[in-house]
Write a protein that holds these residues in place. Structure first.
Motif, short mmCIF file in Angstrom:
data_model
loop_
_atom_site.label_atom_id
_atom_site.label_comp_id
_atom_site.label_asym_id
_atom_site.label_seq_id
_atom_site.Cartn_x
_atom_site.Cartn_y
_atom_site.Cartn_z
N ASN A 179 -1.13 -0.77 -9.09
CA ASN A 179 -1.21 -1.95 -7.60
C ASN A 179 -1.25 -2.84 -7.83
N GLN A 190 -4.21 5.74 -12.40
CA GLN A 190 -5.09 5.70 -11.75
C GLN A 190 -6.29 4.33 -12.75
N LYS A 232 0.78 -1.11 0.22
CA LYS A 232 0.03 0.04 0.15
C LYS A 232 1.18 0.68 -0.31
N THR A 233 2.11 1.10 1.15
CA THR A 233 2.47 2.35 0.50
C THR A 233 3.48 2.35 -0.49
N TYR A 273 2.34 1.88 -2.75
CA TYR A 273 1.18 2.36 -4.23
C TYR A 273 1.74 3.79 -4.43
N GLU A 274 1.56 4.11 -2.58
CA GLU A 274 1.92 5.71 -2.27
C GLU A 274 2.16 6.51 -2.60
N GLN A 275 3.91 5.85 -2.58
CA GLN A 275 5.24 6.39 -2.68
C GLN A 275 5.11 6.77 -4.67
N GLN A 289 4.55 10.29 -5.61
CA GLN A 289 5.41 10.81 -4.99
C GLN A 289 6.36 11.95 -5.73
N ARG A 307 -2.63 11.54 -11.80
CA ARG A 307 -2.67 10.74 -11.80
C ARG A 307 -4.08 10.17 -11.41
#
Length: 683
Positions: free
Chosen positions: A192, A187, A167-168, A170-172, A175, A183
């Motif tokens: 992911n 998406q 999860k982190t 994917y968020e990174q 960045q 985004r």
């Protein structure tokens, strides 16, 4: 057919086998319940005085750390523990290649350079390391947590903050400024799907590391040498002392795991319990052989001894339970109620000696519980009211606390050193004794006994059956009350069970409720026997015994009471109609069975007493005069006839008892039918 002696021999042999099996089962259960380690089980409390004798180390043993101390050391080591994770180098190549193949023609609405940017970002994330979300959440709770990442057999320590979860990661990915701007479009690409864990938990290496760390913890802090005094009686138990005693018990348990020692310990327990149980059995065979014939009574005695021995073993295995909570005095209470005082004391001592061997402070236990048993027996010499059990429980609690206080005063030099928690247990013991009353009912039902309390409840004239008798057959009711009074006086005189015979007398004629008008005491001028033959009349009179048995079954009367109904006429005859039939048919052979009660004849002293009192009271109502001589002649004639007819051959009543019964009946009948003086009329 077997003759009488063969039958008696077979019955004796059967009783012997029953007793032997009962003894073996009792011994086996008690030995099984006893603590098998044969260790000293101390009840220790920090900050409290040591209530046992001075304790000196019998051998060298280490002083083990407490469980809390070891747990704290383990927790401290676990904070520094670094779990191992295998770095999967192939995972990155697989996922990046898959992404590039899926978007070989570029990402819709974006330029071809975005495929290369995302590939580079995925490469950076996989190089840092990605793990499953569950494992990451557990480790991330401690931000200072380190893990070991194994790459080509080389392990490197890395902070949990330097790796990602799926999860982190994917968020990174977003960045990056260029990707962040696009985004909404990216998406739709489900990026992911190309992020998966490449750090896999290495269970084998991690568990080996944990075991190595745990094995480095020292379990002991020192050594107690043989002969070293650990604690004196009355000394306050400190944390250090507590640890030393706990360590001794643990080491002692380890040493006694040797099979040879266990075998000798088992043999010792079997021999000890066998000797104690055989001693109690020897007492019964010498002084109370009648109980050995009544298997229910010895079953109750052995069952009570065994149950409390098992409970003691359970309490000794749980240090938070104190044996003084157990109401040992219940045993003499129950045995006293259903048997006698001497047997109650012997059963109590037998149980106490068996239980004491399981305890460390056995001497104080034996004295305290012996006093409790003596108070219980003496306070229940004759149980006739429920309140007696409450009074007995209070007296037992006071007596046990007093004897325990005497030990405390003898063995301490300061009131502050007395362990008052023991008195709390003794108070609880007194409270649990109050449960003796409901348990009394359960024992009655389980073993088929009838207690004095039950007899008293049955004797209440407001009882449904007795009230019904007073309304339907008042003459029979009055006759039963008179017989109960006479029989009770005889029983008191010769030492029989007065309450039992009184209650039996009240119910012995309940069969007359079916046809009360056929019995003279209920008639008022009309005699229905005038319309019947002698045989029919005799059958009607005899039927009150069988009808009484049916009513006793219907109202669930105890067996002892039903026996009074069947034996109060024995196998006698309805003589009035028998003799009348003989006179009217002098040449005819008479079938005696048509005029004979079904019986059996009395087989207890109480049943014999009821037969005498019933016959004499009924006959006394037909006397023409009530002089002392006439009453004496009537009593002698009626009872001597019963003796000569053999009604008392099967019951243990003596000629001395019969003579006393005659004396009581004569005195009571003289009082009942005493002559009144004539009062002069006034002119």
């Amino acid at each position: 057919m077997k003759n009488y002696f063969d039958f008696k021999e077979e019955q004796t042999w059967r009783n012997f086998v029953t007793r032997l099996v009962l003894i073996i089962i009792s011994i086996a259960l008690i030995v099984w319940a006893m603590p098998h380690d044969n260790l000293s089980h101390f009840h220790i409390e920090k900050g409290k005085p040591w209530k046992y004798a001075d304790f000196t180390a019998p051998f060298d043993f280490p002083v083990y750390k407490s469980d809390d101390a070891i747990r704290a050391e383990k927790d401290s080591l676990m904070k520094a523990y670094e779990p191992y994770y295998q770095y999967n180098q192939e995972k990155e190549a697989q996922m990046v290649k898959k992404f590039q193949q899926d978007y070989v023609d570029g990402i819709p609405e974006l330029g071809p350079e975005y495929v290369k940017i995302i590939s580079n970002r995925l490469h950076s994330l996989y190089q840092q390391g990605i793990m499953s979300p569950t494992e990451y959440s557990e480790l991330r709770s401690d931000t200072a947590r380190m893990i070991r990442i194994v790459v080509n057999k080389q392990a490197n320590s890395v902070s949990i903050m330097e790796v990602y979860s799926t999860k982190t990661a994917y968020e990174q990915l977003f960045q990056d400024e260029m990707l962040a701007l696009q985004r909404p479009i990216l998406q739709k690409c489900n990026l992911n799907d190309y992020i998966t864990p490449n750090l896999v938990y290495d269970r084998e290496r991690s568990e080996t590391s944990i075991n190595d760390m745990m094995s480095s913890i020292a379990l002991a802090t020192g050594v107690v040498q043989k002969g070293q005094k650990i604690v004196e009686r009355g000394e306050i138990v400190t944390d250090k002392t507590y640890r030393a005693i706990e360590s001794f018990m643990k080491e002692n348990e380890r040493l006694h795991e040797d099979n040879t020692q266990n075998q000798f310990s088992l043999l010792g327990r079997i021999l000890y319990v066998t000797l104690i149980i055989l001693g109690f059995t020897l007492y019964l065979s010498l002084y109370r052989r009648d109980y050995l014939v009544k298997s229910r009574k010895i079953m109750m005695a052995y069952a009570l001894i065994t149950i409390f021995a098992i409970l003691t073993g359970i309490f000794m295995r749980n240090t938070f339970l104190h044996v003084y909570i157990l109401p040992y005095a219940m045993v003499p209470i129950f045995v006293r109620v259903f048997m006698d005082s001497r047997t109650a004391f012997m059963a109590h001592i037998t149980m106490i000696l068996i239980c004491a061997v399981m305890l460390t402070h056995s001497f104080e236990f034996v004295v305290v519980e012996t006093v409790a048993g003596l108070v219980a027996i003496s306070s229940l010499r004759e149980l006739s009211q429920r309140s007696q059990l409450f009074k007995s429980a209070v007296l037992i609690a006071i007596a046990t606390m007093a004897i325990n206080l005497s030990f405390d005063w003898m063995q301490t030099d300061s009131l502050s050193k007395i362990d008052y928690s023991t008195y709390n247990y003794l108070i609880v013991n007194g409270i649990t004794l109050l449960f003796a009353y409901p348990l009394l009912y359960l024992i009655e039902k389980a073993f088929g006994f009838t207690s004095d309390i039950t007899l008293i409840e049955l004797s209440n004239t407001n009882n449904q059956l007795l009230r019904q008798m007073s309304e339907i057959a008042p003459g029979t009711f009055n006759h039963s009350i008179q017989v109960a009074n006479l029989a009770g006086e005889i029983a008191n005189k010769i030492g029989a069970e007065a309450q039992l015979v009184r209650t039996g007398a009240l119910y012995h004629d309940i069969g007359k409720l079916t046809n009360p008008i056929y019995f003279t005491e209920n008639q008022s001028g009309v005699n229905p026997h005038e319309m019947l033959t002698e045989i029919e009349s005799a059958q009607m009179i005899i039927s009150h015994v069988t009808e009484g048995q049916k009513m006793a079954d219907k109202y669930d009367l105890p067996k002892e009471i039903r026996d009074f109904i069947s034996t109060h006429h024995g196998q006698g005859k309805a003589k009035y109609f028998y003799i009348k039939y003989h006179k009217e048919h002098p040449d005819e052979v008479v079938d005696d069975l048509l005029f004979t009660y079904p019986g059996p004849n009395p087989f207890t002293r109480e049943q014999a007493i009821l037969m005498m009192a019933d016959t004499v009271e009924a006959a006394s109502r037909s006397m023409s005069e009530y002089t002392e001589e006439a009453i004496r002649d009537l009593v002698d004639k009626m009872i001597d006839t019963q003796v000569n007819d053999g009604f008392f051959r099967e019951c243990p009543i003596t000629f001395r008892d019969i003579q006393y019964a005659k004396t009581v009946l004569i005195d009571k009948l003289k009082t009942i039918y005493h002559t009144r003086i004539s009062y002069p009329s006034e002119k």
